[in-house]
Design an enzyme around this catalytic site. Structure first.
Site, PDB file in Angstrom:
ATOM      1  N   PRO A  28      38.685  38.068  44.658  1.00 16.68           N
ATOM      2  CA  PRO A  28      38.730  37.765  43.129  1.00 16.68           C
ATOM      3  C   PRO A  28      38.674  36.326  43.652  1.00 16.68           C
ATOM      4  CG  PRO A  28      40.703  39.142  43.637  1.00 16.68           C
ATOM      5  CD  PRO A  28      39.784  39.089  45.517  1.00 16.68           C
ATOM      6  N   LEU A  29      37.386  35.822  42.509  1.00 21.55           N
ATOM      7  CA  LEU A  29      37.364  34.394  42.766  1.00 21.55           C
ATOM      8  C   LEU A  29      37.464  33.692  40.907  1.00 21.55           C
ATOM      9  CD1 LEU A  29      35.401  33.800  45.533  1.00 21.55           C
ATOM     10  CD2 LEU A  29      38.108  33.130  45.300  1.00 21.55           C
ATOM     11  N   THR A  30      38.183  33.072  39.959  1.00 24.09           N
ATOM     12  CA  THR A  30      38.932  33.166  39.089  1.00 24.09           C
ATOM     13  C   THR A  30      37.816  32.150  39.381  1.00 24.09           C
ATOM     14  OG1 THR A  30      40.729  34.220  38.029  1.00 24.09           O
ATOM     15  CG2 THR A  30      39.856  31.755  36.729  1.00 24.09           C
TER      16      THR A  30
ATOM     17  N   ALA B 288      39.818  38.781  38.579  1.00 29.24           N
ATOM     18  CA  ALA B 288      40.241  39.245  37.401  1.00 29.24           C
ATOM     19  C   ALA B 288      39.939  39.122  36.036  1.00 29.24           C
ATOM     20  CB  ALA B 288      41.487  38.108  37.546  1.00 29.24           C
TER      21      ALA B 288
ATOM     22  N   GLN C 191      38.568  43.455  39.098  1.00 30.77           N
ATOM     23  CA  GLN C 191      40.696  43.472  39.415  1.00 30.77           C
ATOM     24  C   GLN C 191      41.100  43.032  37.897  1.00 30.77           C
ATOM     25  OE1 GLN C 191      42.090  39.131  39.944  1.00 30.77           O
ATOM     26  NE2 GLN C 191      43.335  40.425  41.867  1.00 30.77           N
TER      27      GLN C 191
ATOM     28  N   HIS D 155      46.526  44.156  39.055  1.00 30.96           N
ATOM     29  CA  HIS D 155      46.043  42.240  39.821  1.00 30.96           C
ATOM     30  C   HIS D 155      48.062  42.526  39.629  1.00 30.96           C
ATOM     31  CE1 HIS D 155      46.331  38.730  40.961  1.00 30.96           C
ATOM     32  NE2 HIS D 155      45.543  37.542  40.097  1.00 30.96           N
ATOM     33  N   GLY D 156      48.405  42.428  40.490  1.00 32.77           N
ATOM     34  CA  GLY D 156      49.826  42.424  41.238  1.00 32.77           C
ATOM     35  C   GLY D 156      50.857  42.029  41.647  1.00 32.77           C
ATOM     36  N   ALA D 157      50.256  40.035  41.395  1.00 31.28           N
ATOM     37  CA  ALA D 157      50.145  39.368  42.378  1.00 31.28           C
ATOM     38  C   ALA D 157      50.703  38.039  41.766  1.00 31.28           C
ATOM     39  CB  ALA D 157      49.178  39.272  43.949  1.00 31.28           C
ATOM     40  N   ASN D 158      50.952  36.633  42.361  1.00 26.45           N
ATOM     41  CA  ASN D 158      50.838  35.557  41.985  1.00 26.45           C
ATOM     42  C   ASN D 158      51.181  35.225  40.771  1.00 26.45           C
ATOM     43  OD1 ASN D 158      48.835  34.001  44.429  1.00 26.45           O
ATOM     44  ND2 ASN D 158      47.270  34.653  42.645  1.00 26.45           N
TER      45      ASN D 158
ATOM     46  N   TYR E 262      51.908  36.495  37.496  1.00 26.91           N
ATOM     47  CA  TYR E 262      51.433  36.973  36.585  1.00 26.91           C
ATOM     48  C   TYR E 262      51.987  37.898  36.036  1.00 26.91           C
ATOM     49  CZ  TYR E 262      47.425  34.110  37.339  1.00 26.91           C
ATOM     50  OH  TYR E 262      46.771  32.918  37.797  1.00 26.91           O
TER      51      TYR E 262
ATOM     52  N   ASN F 173      52.586  30.184  40.273  1.00 29.03           N
ATOM     53  CA  ASN F 173      52.863  30.164  39.634  1.00 29.03           C
ATOM     54  C   ASN F 173      54.691  30.463  39.037  1.00 29.03           C
ATOM     55  OD1 ASN F 173      49.904  29.910  38.174  1.00 29.03           O
ATOM     56  ND2 ASN F 173      49.295  32.086  39.229  1.00 29.03           N
TER      57      ASN F 173
ATOM     58  N   GLY G 281      42.947  32.144  53.641  1.00 33.15           N
ATOM     59  CA  GLY G 281      43.033  31.258  54.217  1.00 33.15           C
ATOM     60  C   GLY G 281      42.314  31.901  55.929  1.00 33.15           C
TER      61      GLY G 281
ATOM     62  N   ARG H 174      37.568  31.132  49.428  1.00 29.73           N
ATOM     63  CA  ARG H 174      36.537  29.649  49.224  1.00 29.73           C
ATOM     64  C   ARG H 174      35.738  29.456  50.024  1.00 29.73           C
ATOM     65  NH1 ARG H 174      42.213  26.531  50.162  1.00 29.73           N
ATOM     66  NH2 ARG H 174      42.517  28.167  51.306  1.00 29.73           N
TER      67      ARG H 174
END
Length: 375
Positions: free
Chosen positions: A25-27, A60, A102, A181-184, A186, A241, A307, A329
């Site tokens: 998933p890529l914003t 997302a 997502q 989305h339970g990551a990063n 948020y 974040n 990565g 990416r």
């Protein structure tokens, strides 16, 4: 090249995939304005990256109007957005692909300029993100994050319902499943981690209480989709974040052991080495591997992201650390990434300046590899 493990079939939920290379998933911030509905350009972008039997996890999408923290991201809470997403899904299905959506709420990773009526963003507790992290306003200014408003206990059922309704909307749009989305850093991860969750009610305090919101939201989506078409994304040891747990192992062990018996379609890890939420080149050293650390306690399908090269992805799958690997990416700049990796074609480098916002440039204008030119 070939990569026999990466390009072997795998069953995820009810779907028989032809390979294990997933689009992460890529914003990209290219939704229609002001509706924040996906538009034909978005359908073209996803169709370019769809392959027969390949899984795409779409970007997302905020589940209520209060869940935004970036301009131009598509939502999944009104009829225009449902219709826009349906065109994306149809384009991916026409190429033989499988696509999940997502579901997202940014919580405190927002700014009052995104909030209806200019209200403060919400969070588990009134704890601001560290000053070294900066917020974007709706008009593109870079400012410190505001101290969010703590959700009242009575409001949390509304958050759970927003995710459930968004899951219903995704079903209506024709998606093949949803990812929580339970990551990063948020909203869901804000509840998980003690740094951002200082509540004293049933959603705060001990680990069991802090995991409660994740479980309620996940079970709400299962009630819509069935358990085998719902995935969850987590970022153990991540620091995006302003997130980060002093001792992540007990927290994420409990969360994963709580999710494991449900029988989800998959669990999706962001590897700690690249927990930057896409905003910068991140490659943290001397951090544990989430897939290696938690694979022994997760019995279902495990997707790893962060990565990876083709060689690293193939090795991770061959070793049993992951069942599939998500690429981000390099999928942006290589719409035909599966073919390029399998056949050993060179990769087109990405241009970070065009990741967020804009139009065609850096979005749908990356070419496929020309085999005739190579010959």
């Amino acid at each position: 090249m070939n990569f026999p493990s990466l390009f072997s079939p795998v069953q995820i939920g009810p779907y028989q995939l032809g390979h294990r290379l997933v689009m992460a998933p890529l914003t990209r911030m290219r939704a229609e304005k002001p509706s924040l509905a996906p538009r034909p350009l978005n359908a073209e972008y996803y169709a370019q990256r769809a392959t027969p039997g390949g899984l795409i996890i779409a970007e997302a999408s905020p589940v209520p109007a209060t869940g935004f923290g970036s301009p131009g991201v598509p939502g999944i809470y009104n009829s225009q957005q449902i219709e826009g997403w349906r065109k994306v899904v149809d384009a991916v299905h026409a190429k033989g692909g499988v696509i999940f959506l997502q579901l997202w709420h940014v919580g405190r990773v927002s700014h009052s300029s995104f909030q209806p009526g200019g209200a403060l963003p919400v969070a588990p507790s009134a704890v601001a993100i560290s000053p070294e992290f900066k917020a974007s306003t709706a008009d593109g200014k870079i400012v410190p994050y505001e101290t969010p408003r703590a959700l009242e206990t009575s409001e949390i059922v509304g958050v759970v319902n927003a995710f459930r309704l968004a899951a219903q909307n995704a079903l209506q749009a024709g998606f093949d499943g949803v990812e929580i989305h339970g990551a990063n850093g948020y909203l869901i991860e804000q509840f998980l981690q003690s740094r951002s969750n200082q509540r004293t009610d049933q959603y705060g305090g001990g680990i069991e209480n802090r995991v409660r919101l994740l479980m309620e939201i996940t079970k709400g989506a299962i009630g819509v989709w069935g358990v085998d078409r719902v995935g969850v994304r987590l970022s153990p040891y991540g620091i995006a974040n302003g997130s980060g747990e002093a001792d992540p192992l007990p927290l994420y062990t409990y969360a994963i052991k709580s999710l494991d018996p449900l029988g989800l379609a998959y669990l999706h890890f962001i590897e700690p080495r690249s927990s930057g939420a896409g905003r910068a080149e991140v490659n943290w050293q001397n951090v544990p591997s989430a897939m290696v650390l938690f694979r022994p306690i997760w019995k279902g399908i495990l997707i790893a992201a962060g990565g990876f090269t083709g060689e690293a992805a193939d090795a991770a799958i061959a070793a049993g650390h992951a069942d599939a690997v998500a690429f981000g990416r390099i999928f942006i700049s290589n719409p035909d990434l599966p073919r390029r990796l399998q056949r050993g074609f060179p990769l087109t480098p990405y241009n970070r300046k065009t990741f967020y916002g804009g139009d065609v440039e850096g979005y749908t204008d990356y070419p496929e590899h020309n085999e005739l030119a190579q010959a």
